[in-house]
Design a protein around this motif. Sequence first.
Motif, PDB file in Angstrom:
ATOM      1  N   MET A  48       0.850  -1.186   0.000  1.00  0.00           N
ATOM      2  CA  MET A  48       0.000   0.000   0.000  1.00  0.00           C
ATOM      3  C   MET A  48       0.887   1.238   0.000  1.00  0.00           C
ATOM      4  SD  MET A  48      -3.068  -1.289   0.049  1.00  0.00           S
ATOM      5  CE  MET A  48      -3.699  -2.959   0.310  1.00  0.00           C
ATOM      6  N   LEU A  49       0.807   2.037  -1.043  1.00  0.00           N
ATOM      7  CA  LEU A  49       1.725   3.161  -1.223  1.00  0.00           C
ATOM      8  C   LEU A  49       0.945   4.468  -1.368  1.00  0.00           C
ATOM      9  CD1 LEU A  49       4.090   1.553  -3.909  1.00  0.00           C
ATOM     10  CD2 LEU A  49       4.083   1.187  -1.433  1.00  0.00           C
ATOM     11  N   GLU A  50       1.249   5.420  -0.521  1.00  0.00           N
ATOM     12  CA  GLU A  50       0.610   6.736  -0.589  1.00  0.00           C
ATOM     13  C   GLU A  50       1.560   7.737  -1.230  1.00  0.00           C
ATOM     14  OE1 GLU A  50      -0.555  10.467   2.308  1.00  0.00           O
ATOM     15  OE2 GLU A  50      -0.389   8.468   3.210  1.00  0.00           O
ATOM     16  N   VAL A  51       1.277   8.128  -2.461  1.00  0.00           N
ATOM     17  CA  VAL A  51       2.048   9.184  -3.133  1.00  0.00           C
ATOM     18  C   VAL A  51       1.306  10.497  -2.935  1.00  0.00           C
ATOM     19  CG1 VAL A  51       2.873  10.058  -5.344  1.00  0.00           C
ATOM     20  CG2 VAL A  51       3.083   7.629  -4.820  1.00  0.00           C
ATOM     21  N   THR A  52       1.934  11.425  -2.256  1.00  0.00           N
ATOM     22  CA  THR A  52       1.263  12.674  -1.922  1.00  0.00           C
ATOM     23  C   THR A  52       1.192  13.610  -3.128  1.00  0.00           C
ATOM     24  OG1 THR A  52       3.329  13.700  -1.186  1.00  0.00           O
ATOM     25  CG2 THR A  52       2.044  12.506   0.464  1.00  0.00           C
ATOM     26  N   LEU A  53       0.102  14.353  -3.189  1.00  0.00           N
ATOM     27  CA  LEU A  53      -0.094  15.315  -4.277  1.00  0.00           C
ATOM     28  C   LEU A  53       0.563  16.651  -3.915  1.00  0.00           C
ATOM     29  CD1 LEU A  53      -3.835  14.614  -5.232  1.00  0.00           C
ATOM     30  CD2 LEU A  53      -1.751  13.540  -6.114  1.00  0.00           C
ATOM     31  N   ARG A  54       1.849  16.595  -3.611  1.00  0.00           N
ATOM     32  CA  ARG A  54       2.574  17.798  -3.184  1.00  0.00           C
ATOM     33  C   ARG A  54       3.537  18.313  -4.241  1.00  0.00           C
ATOM     34  NH1 ARG A  54       4.397  15.968   2.963  1.00  0.00           N
ATOM     35  NH2 ARG A  54       2.358  15.138   3.606  1.00  0.00           N
ATOM     36  N   THR A  55       3.677  17.595  -5.332  1.00  0.00           N
ATOM     37  CA  THR A  55       4.621  18.017  -6.374  1.00  0.00           C
ATOM     38  C   THR A  55       3.921  17.983  -7.731  1.00  0.00           C
ATOM     39  OG1 THR A  55       5.442  15.783  -6.857  1.00  0.00           O
ATOM     40  CG2 THR A  55       6.514  16.981  -5.056  1.00  0.00           C
ATOM     41  N   PRO A  56       4.437  18.704  -8.697  1.00  0.00           N
ATOM     42  CA  PRO A  56       3.805  18.748 -10.017  1.00  0.00           C
ATOM     43  C   PRO A  56       3.766  17.392 -10.727  1.00  0.00           C
ATOM     44  CG  PRO A  56       5.325  20.591  -9.757  1.00  0.00           C
ATOM     45  CD  PRO A  56       5.560  19.681  -8.593  1.00  0.00           C
ATOM     46  N   VAL A  57       4.651  16.471 -10.347  1.00  0.00           N
ATOM     47  CA  VAL A  57       4.726  15.178 -11.045  1.00  0.00           C
ATOM     48  C   VAL A  57       3.977  14.075 -10.311  1.00  0.00           C
ATOM     49  CG1 VAL A  57       6.929  15.747 -12.131  1.00  0.00           C
ATOM     50  CG2 VAL A  57       6.909  14.530  -9.940  1.00  0.00           C
ATOM     51  N   ALA A  58       3.292  14.407  -9.216  1.00  0.00           N
ATOM     52  CA  ALA A  58       2.676  13.370  -8.389  1.00  0.00           C
ATOM     53  C   ALA A  58       1.679  12.504  -9.162  1.00  0.00           C
ATOM     54  CB  ALA A  58       1.999  14.010  -7.183  1.00  0.00           C
ATOM     55  N   LEU A  59       0.812  13.129  -9.932  1.00  0.00           N
ATOM     56  CA  LEU A  59      -0.193  12.351 -10.668  1.00  0.00           C
ATOM     57  C   LEU A  59       0.463  11.456 -11.715  1.00  0.00           C
ATOM     58  CD1 LEU A  59      -2.963  15.065 -11.090  1.00  0.00           C
ATOM     59  CD2 LEU A  59      -3.108  12.997  -9.682  1.00  0.00           C
ATOM     60  N   ALA A  60       1.497  11.957 -12.372  1.00  0.00           N
ATOM     61  CA  ALA A  60       2.214  11.133 -13.353  1.00  0.00           C
ATOM     62  C   ALA A  60       2.891   9.952 -12.668  1.00  0.00           C
ATOM     63  CB  ALA A  60       3.240  11.979 -14.103  1.00  0.00           C
ATOM     64  N   CYS A  61       3.379  10.171 -11.453  1.00  0.00           N
ATOM     65  CA  CYS A  61       4.005   9.084 -10.694  1.00  0.00           C
ATOM     66  C   CYS A  61       2.973   8.027 -10.318  1.00  0.00           C
ATOM     67  CB  CYS A  61       4.671   9.646  -9.448  1.00  0.00           C
ATOM     68  SG  CYS A  61       6.138  10.647  -9.774  1.00  0.00           S
ATOM     69  N   ILE A  62       1.797   8.472  -9.890  1.00  0.00           N
ATOM     70  CA  ILE A  62       0.719   7.534  -9.564  1.00  0.00           C
ATOM     71  C   ILE A  62       0.353   6.715 -10.797  1.00  0.00           C
ATOM     72  CG2 ILE A  62      -1.744   7.409  -8.990  1.00  0.00           C
ATOM     73  CD1 ILE A  62      -1.242   9.806  -7.098  1.00  0.00           C
ATOM     74  N   GLU A  63       0.240   7.390 -11.927  1.00  0.00           N
ATOM     75  CA  GLU A  63      -0.109   6.700 -13.174  1.00  0.00           C
ATOM     76  C   GLU A  63       0.954   5.673 -13.551  1.00  0.00           C
ATOM     77  OE1 GLU A  63      -1.526   7.861 -17.729  1.00  0.00           O
ATOM     78  OE2 GLU A  63      -0.812   9.414 -16.357  1.00  0.00           O
ATOM     79  N   ALA A  64       2.223   6.023 -13.394  1.00  0.00           N
ATOM     80  CA  ALA A  64       3.312   5.106 -13.748  1.00  0.00           C
ATOM     81  C   ALA A  64       3.306   3.862 -12.862  1.00  0.00           C
ATOM     82  CB  ALA A  64       4.651   5.829 -13.643  1.00  0.00           C
ATOM     83  N   ILE A  65       3.103   4.069 -11.564  1.00  0.00           N
ATOM     84  CA  ILE A  65       3.077   2.927 -10.651  1.00  0.00           C
ATOM     85  C   ILE A  65       1.871   2.047 -10.922  1.00  0.00           C
ATOM     86  CG2 ILE A  65       2.879   2.245  -8.221  1.00  0.00           C
ATOM     87  CD1 ILE A  65       4.459   4.843  -7.551  1.00  0.00           C
ATOM     88  N   ALA A  66       0.721   2.664 -11.128  1.00  0.00           N
ATOM     89  CA  ALA A  66      -0.493   1.891 -11.419  1.00  0.00           C
ATOM     90  C   ALA A  66      -0.317   1.044 -12.674  1.00  0.00           C
ATOM     91  CB  ALA A  66      -1.688   2.830 -11.571  1.00  0.00           C
ATOM     92  N   ARG A  67       0.397   1.575 -13.643  1.00  0.00           N
ATOM     93  CA  ARG A  67       0.582   0.879 -14.917  1.00  0.00           C
ATOM     94  C   ARG A  67       1.668  -0.197 -14.845  1.00  0.00           C
ATOM     95  NH1 ARG A  67       2.249   5.062 -17.719  1.00  0.00           N
ATOM     96  NH2 ARG A  67       4.434   4.555 -17.330  1.00  0.00           N
TER      97      ARG A  67
END
Length: 217
Positions: A48-67
């Motif tokens: 279970m990994l919580e990537v915080t939405l504190r940086t401009p790349v956070a959503l892209a990081c979430i997408e990369a991990i999910a994929r």
Amino acid sequence: MAVNERPGSGLSALDVMRDAPVLPVIVLHAVEHAVPLARALVAGGIRMLEVTLRTPVALACIEAIARDVPQAVIGAGTVRSAADAQAASLAGARFAVSPGYTHAVGRACHELGLPLLPGVATGSEIMAAQEDGYTELKFFPAMQAGGLAMLKAWGGPFGDVTFCPTGGIHAGNAAEFLALSNVACVGGSWIVPTDAIREGDWARIEQLARAASQLPR
């Protein structure tokens, strides 16, 4: 279906909390770090990994991990609005964590079917979250808001609430929090040190994750 369960996924906030003793609070500044970091954490026993939405790349990081890391269950932290929840869900987040609680965030996550760990620091905030159906909550900032003593005090009036204390938790005090009956896991950043991420020291992060995954509770 429970308010805190995503349709079709079978995932609930309690599942997120019970999977491992520690929920890592991850801040990423480069997309290329996301996948190797997630793989190191999974290898160490933390899914279970919580990537915080504190940086401009956070959503892209979430997408990369999910994929690219299907073994991980990726979530979004620092969700502060309905728009944040929507963006996180679209990026592939399977759960959300917020630093506080508002009805708008709770309703948005419910409508999205996104399990939510809302942040609370007072009894009134706990009651507001409970009114909207949330009984698995993040106690934040844990140390600054009363720490162990506060959680013990809440065990009486809020005996039906399960907490994930976050904020000031580290390897030296995590076991004390995990020993409490109303604590299912703790949130912390000590297993994802900034310098280890920057230097690509994934072996160190895997080692820290393995130690965290073996904490008693």
